[in-house]
Design a protein around this motif. Structure first.
Motif, PDB file in Angstrom:
ATOM      1  N   VAL A   1       0.842  -1.196   0.000  1.00 63.16           N
ATOM      2  CA  VAL A   1       0.000   0.000   0.000  1.00 63.16           C
ATOM      3  C   VAL A   1       0.876   1.244   0.000  1.00 63.16           C
ATOM      4  O   VAL A   1       1.838   1.304   0.737  1.00 63.16           O
ATOM      5  CB  VAL A   1      -0.912   0.014   1.242  1.00 63.16           C
ATOM      6  CG1 VAL A   1      -1.792   1.243   1.208  1.00 63.16           C
ATOM      7  CG2 VAL A   1      -1.743  -1.241   1.267  1.00 63.16           C
TER       8      VAL A   1
ATOM      9  N   TYR B   1      -3.835   3.615   7.848  1.00 62.54           N
ATOM     10  CA  TYR B   1      -2.854   2.533   7.719  1.00 62.54           C
ATOM     11  C   TYR B   1      -2.768   1.705   8.992  1.00 62.54           C
ATOM     12  O   TYR B   1      -2.056   0.728   9.059  1.00 62.54           O
ATOM     13  CB  TYR B   1      -1.495   3.109   7.335  1.00 62.54           C
ATOM     14  CG  TYR B   1      -1.542   3.828   6.007  1.00 62.54           C
ATOM     15  CD1 TYR B   1      -1.386   3.132   4.815  1.00 62.54           C
ATOM     16  CD2 TYR B   1      -1.792   5.196   5.941  1.00 62.54           C
ATOM     17  CE1 TYR B   1      -1.457   3.776   3.594  1.00 62.54           C
ATOM     18  CE2 TYR B   1      -1.863   5.852   4.727  1.00 62.54           C
ATOM     19  CZ  TYR B   1      -1.690   5.144   3.557  1.00 62.54           C
ATOM     20  OH  TYR B   1      -1.765   5.784   2.355  1.00 62.54           O
TER      21      TYR B   1
ATOM     22  N   SER C   1       0.351  18.933   1.890  1.00 62.59           N
ATOM     23  CA  SER C   1       1.135  17.705   1.853  1.00 62.59           C
ATOM     24  C   SER C   1       0.867  16.900   3.119  1.00 62.59           C
ATOM     25  O   SER C   1       0.868  17.449   4.213  1.00 62.59           O
ATOM     26  CB  SER C   1       2.618  18.069   1.750  1.00 62.59           C
ATOM     27  OG  SER C   1       3.371  16.897   1.791  1.00 62.59           O
ATOM     28  N   GLY C   2       0.592  15.630   2.946  1.00 62.17           N
ATOM     29  CA  GLY C   2       0.315  14.774   4.101  1.00 62.17           C
ATOM     30  C   GLY C   2      -1.133  14.803   4.539  1.00 62.17           C
ATOM     31  O   GLY C   2      -1.508  14.179   5.527  1.00 62.17           O
ATOM     32  N   SER C   3      -1.994  15.498   3.797  1.00 56.22           N
ATOM     33  CA  SER C   3      -3.395  15.608   4.213  1.00 56.22           C
ATOM     34  C   SER C   3      -4.184  14.345   3.885  1.00 56.22           C
ATOM     35  O   SER C   3      -5.256  14.119   4.443  1.00 56.22           O
ATOM     36  CB  SER C   3      -4.043  16.825   3.549  1.00 56.22           C
ATOM     37  OG  SER C   3      -3.932  16.717   2.145  1.00 56.22           O
TER      38      SER C   3
ATOM     39  N   LYS D   1      -4.393  12.970   0.339  1.00 59.31           N
ATOM     40  CA  LYS D   1      -4.879  12.935  -1.048  1.00 59.31           C
ATOM     41  C   LYS D   1      -4.544  11.597  -1.708  1.00 59.31           C
ATOM     42  O   LYS D   1      -5.407  10.933  -2.294  1.00 59.31           O
ATOM     43  CB  LYS D   1      -4.258  14.087  -1.864  1.00 59.31           C
ATOM     44  CG  LYS D   1      -4.484  15.461  -1.262  1.00 59.31           C
ATOM     45  CD  LYS D   1      -3.853  16.565  -2.080  1.00 59.31           C
ATOM     46  CE  LYS D   1      -2.338  16.487  -2.193  1.00 59.31           C
ATOM     47  NZ  LYS D   1      -1.620  16.720  -0.928  1.00 59.31           N
TER      48      LYS D   1
ATOM     49  N   LYS E   1      -5.717   5.862  -3.351  1.00 60.29           N
ATOM     50  CA  LYS E   1      -5.434   4.426  -3.161  1.00 60.29           C
ATOM     51  C   LYS E   1      -6.713   3.667  -2.872  1.00 60.29           C
ATOM     52  O   LYS E   1      -6.891   2.532  -3.319  1.00 60.29           O
ATOM     53  CB  LYS E   1      -4.464   4.221  -1.994  1.00 60.29           C
ATOM     54  CG  LYS E   1      -3.015   4.481  -2.328  1.00 60.29           C
ATOM     55  CD  LYS E   1      -2.160   4.302  -1.079  1.00 60.29           C
ATOM     56  CE  LYS E   1      -0.809   4.965  -1.244  1.00 60.29           C
ATOM     57  NZ  LYS E   1      -0.111   5.071   0.056  1.00 60.29           N
TER      58      LYS E   1
ATOM     59  N   GLN F   1       1.862   8.789  -8.015  1.00 61.67           N
ATOM     60  CA  GLN F   1       2.744   9.899  -7.644  1.00 61.67           C
ATOM     61  C   GLN F   1       4.213   9.505  -7.870  1.00 61.67           C
ATOM     62  O   GLN F   1       5.019  10.322  -8.274  1.00 61.67           O
ATOM     63  CB  GLN F   1       2.502  10.261  -6.178  1.00 61.67           C
ATOM     64  CG  GLN F   1       3.143  11.573  -5.783  1.00 61.67           C
ATOM     65  CD  GLN F   1       2.646  12.065  -4.425  1.00 61.67           C
ATOM     66  OE1 GLN F   1       1.976  11.361  -3.678  1.00 61.67           O
ATOM     67  NE2 GLN F   1       2.991  13.307  -4.115  1.00 61.67           N
TER      68      GLN F   1
ATOM     69  N   GLU G   1      -0.836  14.015  -8.826  1.00 62.87           N
ATOM     70  CA  GLU G   1       0.138  15.051  -9.201  1.00 62.87           C
ATOM     71  C   GLU G   1       0.839  14.733 -10.519  1.00 62.87           C
ATOM     72  O   GLU G   1       2.063  14.584 -10.559  1.00 62.87           O
ATOM     73  CB  GLU G   1       1.165  15.239  -8.075  1.00 62.87           C
ATOM     74  CG  GLU G   1       0.470  15.672  -6.783  1.00 62.87           C
ATOM     75  CD  GLU G   1       1.455  16.108  -5.708  1.00 62.87           C
ATOM     76  OE1 GLU G   1       2.550  16.572  -6.062  1.00 62.87           O
ATOM     77  OE2 GLU G   1       1.105  15.985  -4.528  1.00 62.87           O
TER      78      GLU G   1
ATOM     79  N   HIS H   1      -1.477  20.392  -6.683  1.00 57.81           N
ATOM     80  CA  HIS H   1      -1.328  21.547  -5.796  1.00 57.81           C
ATOM     81  C   HIS H   1      -1.782  22.821  -6.488  1.00 57.81           C
ATOM     82  O   HIS H   1      -2.157  23.784  -5.847  1.00 57.81           O
ATOM     83  CB  HIS H   1       0.127  21.675  -5.333  1.00 57.81           C
ATOM     84  CG  HIS H   1       0.504  20.617  -4.340  1.00 57.81           C
ATOM     85  ND1 HIS H   1      -0.004  20.594  -3.066  1.00 57.81           N
ATOM     86  CD2 HIS H   1       1.304  19.537  -4.437  1.00 57.81           C
ATOM     87  CE1 HIS H   1       0.476  19.548  -2.405  1.00 57.81           C
ATOM     88  NE2 HIS H   1       1.270  18.881  -3.230  1.00 57.81           N
TER      89      HIS H   1
HETATM   90  N1  LIG Z   1       2.126   3.265   3.360  1.00 55.26           N
HETATM   91  C1  LIG Z   1       1.900   4.053   4.431  1.00 55.26           C
HETATM   92  N2  LIG Z   1       1.984   3.527   5.670  1.00 55.26           N
HETATM   93  C2  LIG Z   1       1.742   4.299   6.753  1.00 55.26           C
HETATM   94  N3  LIG Z   1       1.410   5.594   6.698  1.00 55.26           N
HETATM   95  C3  LIG Z   1       1.306   6.179   5.490  1.00 55.26           C
HETATM   96  C4  LIG Z   1       1.547   5.433   4.296  1.00 55.26           C
HETATM   97  N4  LIG Z   1       1.372   6.257   3.241  1.00 55.26           N
HETATM   98  C5  LIG Z   1       1.041   7.463   3.761  1.00 55.26           C
HETATM   99  N5  LIG Z   1       1.002   7.432   5.102  1.00 55.26           N
HETATM  100  C6  LIG Z   1       0.645   8.546   5.996  1.00 55.26           C
HETATM  101  O1  LIG Z   1      -0.622   9.021   5.643  1.00 55.26           O
HETATM  102  C7  LIG Z   1      -0.671  10.440   5.653  1.00 55.26           C
HETATM  103  C8  LIG Z   1      -1.221  10.936   4.334  1.00 55.26           C
HETATM  104  O2  LIG Z   1      -0.349  10.564   3.294  1.00 55.26           O
HETATM  105  P1  LIG Z   1      -0.692  10.813   1.785  1.00 55.26           P
HETATM  106  O3  LIG Z   1       0.340  10.149   0.982  1.00 55.26           O
HETATM  107  O4  LIG Z   1      -2.094  10.448   1.537  1.00 55.26           O
HETATM  108  O5  LIG Z   1      -0.511  12.406   1.714  1.00 55.26           O
HETATM  109  P2  LIG Z   1      -0.716  13.364   0.453  1.00 55.26           P
HETATM  110  O6  LIG Z   1      -1.856  14.236   0.746  1.00 55.26           O
HETATM  111  O7  LIG Z   1      -0.774  12.557  -0.804  1.00 55.26           O
HETATM  112  O8  LIG Z   1       0.638  14.187   0.511  1.00 55.26           O
HETATM  113  P3  LIG Z   1       1.579  14.716  -0.685  1.00 55.26           P
HETATM  114  O9  LIG Z   1       0.961  15.951  -1.215  1.00 55.26           O
HETATM  115  O10 LIG Z   1       2.862  15.014  -0.003  1.00 55.26           O
HETATM  116  O11 LIG Z   1       1.681  13.628  -1.683  1.00 55.26           O
HETATM  117  C9  LIG Z   1       0.746  10.924   5.918  1.00 55.26           C
HETATM  118  O12 LIG Z   1       0.802  11.398   7.232  1.00 55.26           O
HETATM  119  C10 LIG Z   1       1.601   9.688   5.778  1.00 55.26           C
HETATM  120  O13 LIG Z   1       2.594   9.682   6.765  1.00 55.26           O
END
Ligand SMILES: Nc1ncnc2c1ncn2[C@@H]1O[C@H](COP(=O)(O)OP(=O)(O)OP(=O)(O)O)[C@@H](O)[C@H]1O
Ligand SMILES: [Mg+2]
Lengths: 270, 223
Positions: free
Chosen positions: A270, B14, B40-42, B44, B49, B89, B166, B199
């Protein structure tokens, strides 16, 4: 070059397994042949009050291959002086019968024991001579030799399995990514693992093919045949049909098991 | 209008004790063009997924193209994925395959015949301006070139739903525009539903679109 490297590690590991397996089989065969030799030379002597026919012996004891009555003439000759012909005939009848028993295969000490006991249960049989001492030591030597070879073959086997399991990790790493990505686009497992299985089958074919070449060469080499004849053993080192089928089967089994293991342990990340 | 995605009280994460997406409900009309933004990290990528079934809903329900993804079995999921084109991504190109073969992947999985595969790849390679790189391997390409290969692969079997994370993250203005044109084209001409995480929403958009924003585990539509 890259394709060559892809195949090399598994092929080498499979070759290791095939070589130790075939070596083990050759030794087995040599020992069997040697045992057969010994069996031809080994015999028991049975002393009986009455005549026992070969058929009677063989009916009761499957292990007996051949019975020969020993002529009592030598014994009588020694007593000969001053006994007239008529009495000699009588003596001949009174004298016990001596039989030399040959066996189908070289017996283990246990087999000798139980055969002796069983023979002595017959009231007519007075004595069984087994030549135990020399028999025991030869047999033990053979067993020792076989054990040494078994330990050797098993250690080679274990080492190759360790090698393969290390190789497995690398494989897993290499194939997992592609399988995951294919899965994300909806590829069923059979499709995403097809490459892996093709590789496994090709490697098994290559390894058994190489082993075939090497053992065919060995089995027709004058030097090897000469050495074996010197020891007095004539065996088939490599049967182009049955031994090769066995090798092919083992190589396919091992490599397909490996591939299946990778597929089964594959998880979507994942 | 038909809904291609319906989420109800959906939570994603997760681990069992910490959700990234918390109890959200939203729906997306089929044939629409949607942007998803957020810090970032929100979450998305996490949301995307779940849309292609790599992350199972922890609570609530999620229906994509009529398939309930909570507790979905592998064969149903595979069937669904054949109709989804994804730009990851991190691209996720297959290292040991050429650019050409990478783009063909969805066609290979779909069992299209060789001629169709070849034609489609030719067309897409010229759309993303990578004709000259067809026989290269991913590691021989620049980051932006790899991203365009990922885009071409996502479009190759004219999917019903396109998910792009992205897709212009590594591209200059010219190449970015190329990608936006492709996505608009797929939406307009092929009626694909397009969901893009980005973004920056491009100012050049010529078609109608929706905009969702993710913040603190919740999703809101911005009008
Ligand atoms: N495989 C994983 N296992 C555990 N935690 C994860 C995993 N992937 C993402 N996370 C956590 O989930 C949260 C959201 O991650 P995500 O990748 O969805 O962010 P995002 O909005 O796509 O950010 P970005 O704009 O940087 O790509 C983050 O805090 C990250 O640490
Ligand atoms: Mg992300």
């Amino acid at each position: 070059m890259n394709a060559f490297k892809n195949h090399l590690s598994l092929v080498v590991a499979l070759l290791g397994i095939l070589f130790s397996l075939q070596t083990f089989i050759i030794v087995e065969r040599a020992i069997d042949a040697y045992k057969q030799n010994l069996a031809c030379n080994y015999s028991l002597v049975v002393v009986s009050k009455k005549t026992i026919t070969e058929k009677t012996f063989q009916k009761k004891y499957k292990i007996i291959s051949n019975v020969k009555e020993l002529a009592p003439d030598n014994v009588i000759k020694k007593l000969n002086s001053g006994i007239d012909k008529k009495n000699i005939e009588l003596l001949k009848l009174a004298l016990p019968k001596f039989y030399r028993l040959k066996l189908l295969h070289y017996p283990s000490p246990d087999e000798v024991n139980s055969l002796t006991k069983s023979l002595l249960r017959n009231k007519d049989i007075m004595k069984v001579e087994t030549f135990t001492k020399s028999h025991d030591s030869t047999y033990k030597l053979l067993l020792l030799f076989k054990n040494v070879i078994t330990v050797f073959a098993v250690s080679v086997g274990i080492i190759t399995i360790l090698l393969i399991s290390k190789e497995l990790k690398i494989w897993q790493f290499k194939h997992t990514e592609r399988m995951s990505i294919m899965g994300l686009f909806g590829a069923p497992t059979w499709l995403s693992s097809a490459v892996l299985f093709r590789l496994a089958i090709v490697d098994a074919l290559i390894a058994s093919g190489l082993a075939f070449i090497v053992f065919s060469y060995l089995s027709s080499s004058d030097w090897v045949i000469g050495e074996l004849t010197n020891v007095g053993i004539s065996i088939k080192i490599f049967d182009k049909f049955s031994d090769f089928s066995m090798m092919l089967g083992v190589a396919l089994l091992v490599s397909l098991l490996l591939a299946s293991f990778i597929v089964i342990s594959h998880k979507e990340e994942v | 209008m038909d809904k291609v995605i319906v989420a109800q009280n959906l939570s994603l994460g997760y681990s069992k004790d910490e959700f990234i997406i918390k109890d959200i409900s939203f729906s997306i009309d089929s044939g629409s063009f949607v942007f998803i933004t957020g810090a970032s990290g929100s979450g998305k990528s996490t949301l995307l997924k779940s849309l292609y079934g790599a992350l199972k809903p922890e609570t609530g329900s999620l229906v994509v193209a009529g398939v309930e993804l909570k507790g979905v079995n592998k064969s149903k999921l595979n069937l669904l994925r054949k109709h989804i084109g994804i730009v990851f991504q991190d691209y996720k190109l297959i290292k040991e395959w050429t650019v050409e073969k990478n783009i063909m992947l969805p066609l290979l999985v779909g069992g299209y015949d060789k001629k169709v595969q070849q034609d489609q790849v030719e067309k897409l390679l010229s759309h993303v301006r990578l004709k000259h790189q067809a026989l290269k391997y991913p590691k021989e390409l620049s980051g932006g070139e790899q991203q365009r290969v990922a885009m071409a692969r996502a479009l190759s079997n004219n999917p019903v739903l396109i998910l792009a994370d992205e897709p212009t993250g590594n591209l200059d203005d010219y190449s970015s525009q190329l990608i936006w044109n492709l996505l608009e084209g797929a939406n307009k001409d092929l009626d694909s539903t397009v969901i893009v995480v980005t973004h920056h929403i491009p100012e050049s958009m010529r078609i109608e679109y929706k905009h969702f924003h993710i913040e603190f585990g919740k999703i809101h539509e911005r009008i």
